[in-house]
Design a protein around this motif. Sequence first.
Motif, mmCIF file in Angstrom:
data_model
loop_
_atom_site.group_PDB
_atom_site.id
_atom_site.type_symbol
_atom_site.label_atom_id
_atom_site.label_comp_id
_atom_site.label_asym_id
_atom_site.label_seq_id
_atom_site.Cartn_x
_atom_site.Cartn_y
_atom_site.Cartn_z
ATOM 1 N N VAL A 147 0.852 -1.206 0.000
ATOM 2 C CA VAL A 147 0.000 0.000 0.000
ATOM 3 C C VAL A 147 0.881 1.248 0.000
ATOM 4 O O VAL A 147 0.669 2.189 -0.775
ATOM 5 C CB VAL A 147 -0.953 -0.006 1.225
ATOM 6 C CG1 VAL A 147 -1.668 1.338 1.365
ATOM 7 C CG2 VAL A 147 -1.965 -1.140 1.114
ATOM 8 N N MET A 148 1.912 1.255 0.867
ATOM 9 C CA MET A 148 2.793 2.422 0.931
ATOM 10 C C MET A 148 3.534 2.621 -0.393
ATOM 11 O O MET A 148 3.701 3.745 -0.864
ATOM 12 C CB MET A 148 3.795 2.268 2.086
ATOM 13 C CG MET A 148 3.142 2.411 3.459
ATOM 14 S SD MET A 148 4.260 2.056 4.839
ATOM 15 C CE MET A 148 5.427 3.413 4.754
ATOM 16 N N THR A 149 3.957 1.512 -0.997
ATOM 17 C CA THR A 149 4.655 1.600 -2.288
ATOM 18 C C THR A 149 3.728 2.200 -3.345
ATOM 19 O O THR A 149 4.122 3.088 -4.117
ATOM 20 C CB THR A 149 5.153 0.206 -2.732
ATOM 21 O OG1 THR A 149 5.964 -0.338 -1.697
ATOM 22 C CG2 THR A 149 5.965 0.276 -4.018
ATOM 23 N N ALA A 150 2.483 1.735 -3.359
ATOM 24 C CA ALA A 150 1.516 2.248 -4.337
ATOM 25 C C ALA A 150 1.277 3.746 -4.136
ATOM 26 O O ALA A 150 0.975 4.472 -5.082
ATOM 27 C CB ALA A 150 0.200 1.476 -4.208
ATOM 28 N N GLU A 151 1.448 4.203 -2.904
ATOM 29 C CA GLU A 151 1.250 5.633 -2.625
ATOM 30 C C GLU A 151 2.502 6.451 -2.953
ATOM 31 O O GLU A 151 2.501 7.667 -2.811
ATOM 32 C CB GLU A 151 0.879 5.832 -1.147
ATOM 33 C CG GLU A 151 -0.516 5.302 -0.835
ATOM 34 C CD GLU A 151 -0.875 5.419 0.651
ATOM 35 O OE1 GLU A 151 -0.102 6.047 1.417
ATOM 36 O OE2 GLU A 151 -1.923 4.880 1.033
#
Length: 486
Positions: free
Chosen positions: A222-226
Amino acid sequence: MANFEFDIGVIGGGAAGLTTTAGAAQLGAKTLLIEKDNVLGGDCLHFGCVPSKTLIKSAHIYHQMKNAPDFGLPAVDLPPVDFSQISDRIKSVIDTIQKHDSEERFCKLGAKVVFGEAAFADAHTVRVGGRSFSAKNWLVSTGSSTVAPPIPGLAETPYLTNREIFYLDRLPDSMLVLGAGPIGCEMGQAFNRLGTRVTMLDVAEQILGKEDEDMADVVKAVMTAEGVRFYLGAAIDYVKDLGGQIEVSLKTPDGQAVLLKAETILVAAGRGANINGLGLDTIGVEYDRQGIKVDNRLRTTRKHIYAAGDVKGGYQFTHAAGYEGGIVVSNAIFHLPRKTDYTFLPWCTFTDPPLGSIGMNENAARKAGINYSVWTEAFKDNDRSLAEGERNGKIKMILDGKEKPIGVQILGPHAGDLLGEWVAILNGKVKLSTLAAAVHPYPTIGEINKRVAGNYFSPKIFSDKVKNTLKFFFNLKGRACSPEEC
Ligand SMILES: Cc1cc2nc3c(=O)[nH]c(=O)nc-3n(C[C@H](O)[C@H](O)[C@H](O)COP(=O)(O)OP(=O)(O)OC[C@H]3O[C@@H](n4cnc5c(N)ncnc54)[C@H](O)[C@@H]3O)c2cc1C
């Protein structure tokens, strides 16, 4: 018998110290509280839980505003964040809570509050400035601080810790976060959402190292996608201050050399006990790298001196510190032998999605050699989660060989609050069948707790054997359509 001025003296006015002080004073013990800073509340209120959760909320709203079209709303052209306004909001939340942790409140409860740095003069006497105070029992609850890892150049480089990060006057353009544990991940995601370009670095190959990999990896995804970048398994060669920019040189696990530059660096790679200057060596209170050594009644190597909270290492949470403060009151004031038990101590990392845990996870069960089974339910199958736009994550219930619940992990919306039901179930030894049969309000995210318990019973209840028995006894006609028709 020696005549001491106080029944108990408490060093450190954070979660552990304040709980002990309030409990002891209200129960009639003559109590002294010494705090180094000029306010009470400790790290949690001023540099930890409260400012971090307030910051996370602002970041969450800004993130949702940026993603308004996902909720059927018009896209908005957002101005950049003015961090000083977020910082002002953080201060105002702290000010409100501070009233609850005021000197006046503790004075009303019957405790004497003294501000200043404490150090033991002898095993029963503590000096604060020019004054001495004697007490029959002492509690050391001085907390913990960021420890900078021994990376060449780091000590000579200006870096941020949890003491500065909430009080910046402007948003950094870019930030390296050293340490992908709970504090690093919470802050990394929040700053990234606010507009800082964040890169996370860790020697470990997995973020949130205490958690099961499958759960931690979803947070990372999720953090990577953000837009957060990760360098895990990184061997950092050096950190250098270029004047206005920080440079970090590292090698990836496959030996690739990487040179990173950012405006600032946040160090969140571990905590160390605040014991310097307390004079513990002179009075025979032992400690090691984890912190002050205690037995299961929180007594140090000098039995009338207790340690609680972060300073003794172990579970470094506010609720753990508060729990331990209560144990100290029982043992020190009433001589009721009460031991610590962390079997069902819950915790939560407040990333988005948050990751909460109680009892054993798979890693712990495996290490303990337990023959466990795992039952799950995904948030994407919870009606309320879908309505809220929350599709990530799952609940994992771990059962032991006798099919008794030994732990639950929740990765998803309101994970920390959802753990509340499990706190009652696990501590109260409530049967899983009670949870599975209890009516939960619809549509709520909390239904996921009932559903995961139901998933355990479903195969048993709806088995062919049960169906055939019921058919036989109640003369049921069976399926109304064949599987091929569906
Ligand atoms: C960024 C961040 C986020 C966090 N988020 C959470 C969270 O969401 N949930 C959670 O449960 N935990 C969280 N924590 C952890 C939590 O803040 C700590 O576990 C908790 O504050 C520990 O309480 P304590 O009483 O042991 O120590 P502290 O709260 O640190 O209190 C120690 C006190 O002792 C004082 N002191 C130190 N030395 C002396 C001395 N010589 N004389 C007198 N006084 C002294 C200090 O000034 C301080 O006030 C977070 C921590 C950080 C850093």
